[in-house]
Design a protein around this motif. Structure first.
Motif, PDB file in Angstrom:
ATOM      1  N   GLU A   1      -5.584   7.901  -3.544  1.00 64.56           N
ATOM      2  CA  GLU A   1      -4.320   8.342  -2.959  1.00 64.56           C
ATOM      3  C   GLU A   1      -3.107   7.872  -3.749  1.00 64.56           C
ATOM      4  N   PHE A   2      -3.149   6.640  -4.258  1.00 63.71           N
ATOM      5  CA  PHE A   2      -1.936   6.037  -4.816  1.00 63.71           C
ATOM      6  C   PHE A   2      -2.016   5.630  -6.286  1.00 63.71           C
TER       7      PHE A   2
ATOM      8  N   TRP B   1      -8.015   4.167  -1.603  1.00 60.12           N
ATOM      9  CA  TRP B   1      -6.613   3.836  -1.859  1.00 60.12           C
ATOM     10  C   TRP B   1      -6.216   4.295  -3.254  1.00 60.12           C
TER      11      TRP B   1
ATOM     12  N   GLY C   1       0.523   0.756  -0.576  1.00 57.52           N
ATOM     13  CA  GLY C   1       0.971   2.094  -0.939  1.00 57.52           C
ATOM     14  C   GLY C   1       2.460   2.155  -1.209  1.00 57.52           C
TER      15      GLY C   1
ATOM     16  N   SER D   1      -0.969  11.569   3.830  1.00 51.25           N
ATOM     17  CA  SER D   1      -0.679  10.246   3.315  1.00 51.25           C
ATOM     18  C   SER D   1      -0.681   9.204   4.425  1.00 51.25           C
TER      19      SER D   1
END
Length: 302
Positions: free
Chosen positions: A56-57, A53, A31, A2
């Motif tokens: 990931e989020f 992004w 994030g 992360s």
């Protein structure tokens, strides 16, 4: 792995927000907003960063093709880009954020930019029923990743109080310092203080090394007294080791000091040390250190 580090978030009502600019600062900041439970739509000039992004989020579809699309329906729009011109590009014009924002919403800009552009955008926002807060940050990439930034704000108090609880997701201190432009001016004060301090620390370390002292031991000792500083605690040992890949890049510092020196010309402030250190950073750039962190000033003395 992360791009942000775990932290505890204050319980605040979920907001619909947009984040424009997903660089080393903006990506982690956005994030933290997502991790705090806010509904985040992102925009980045390079779409691949926005896609990464979201992977990931966020959920699919939570990145937009233009700032206007990202801002549509948002309660708060955040931006963190490179300079005045980049900021105007994502905020103004038919595809800019202002064109997509709903009446009464707030744009919070975390770019380190000029006080003039902050006032310009504040006036442009007010003319269309929007609000603008200039909110540059201090704390570097590590502060962004840890959610521990210091945020210096300028703008309307009511708008500030509205957005502060949301900014708390990525900050340890969020302070209103005055009207539009005050945040940018405070960031300039911050950079003036850092420039002189890093030069002083560089000279101290170089002097001690020439004198044959064990400088890591010396810093441990003097770091318990009046010479102590964040720079000494966090960059002193790496300066001794000649390692400069830990933080805020020289290119960015020169950009910031350029803003400082331009503002000083306007307000009549005398900044002889800051002007000198700016030229020292130019020397570091010439030596190939454009992306080294600011502690690399010491290479001029070796």
């Amino acid at each position: 792995m992360s791009s942000i580090n775990p932290r505890t978030y204050e319980s605040t009502p979920s907001q619909t927000v947009a984040f424009l600019g997903l660089g080393v600062m903006g990506g982690p900041m956005a994030g933290h907003l997502a991790k705090a439970g806010h509904k985040v739509t992102v925009y980045n000039r390079t779409p691949a960063k926005a896609e990464a992004w979201v992977a990931e989020f966020g959920a699919p579809g939570r990145h937009a093709a233009t700032p206007r699309e990202a801002a549509a329906g948002a309660d708060i729009v955040f931006s963190c880009v490179g300079n005045d011109d980049d900021l105007r590009a994502v905020v103004l014009g038919p595809n800019g954020a202002f064109a997509g924002m709903k009446k009464g919403s707030v744009l919070v800009d975390h770019t380190t930019a000029s006080a003039d552009v902050a006032r310009e955008l504040s006036n442009a926002a007010a003319s269309t029923g929007l609000q603008f807060i200039d909110a540059p940050v201090s704390g570097g990439q590590a502060g962004a990743q840890n959610g521990a930034l210091t945020v210096m704000c300028g703008g309307d108090k009511a708008s500030f109080e509205r957005v502060k609880p949301v900014m708390d997701a990525f900050a340890r201190a969020v302070t209103l310092l005055g009207a539009s432009g005050a945040g940018q001016l405070a960031k300039m004060v911050n950079q003036i203080a850092i420039a002189g301090l890093v030069q002083g620390l560089s000279e101290a370390i170089a002097f001690g090394q020439r004198a044959g002292l064990d400088m890591k031991l010396v810093l441990e000792v003097i770091g318990k007294g009046a010479a102590q500083s964040w720079q000494m605690d966090n960059r002193g040992k790496t300066m001794i080791d000649g390692k400069f890949d830990y933080g805020f890049a020289v290119d960015w510092m020169r950009k910031d000091l350029g803003l400082v020196l331009d503002e000083a010309k306007r307000n009549g402030a005398r900044l002889p040390v800051t002007a000198l250190v700016d030229q020292f950073y130019a020397d570091v750039q010439q030596a190939g250190g454009r992306r080294w962190d600011t502690s690399s000033l010491i290479i001029r003395l070796k």
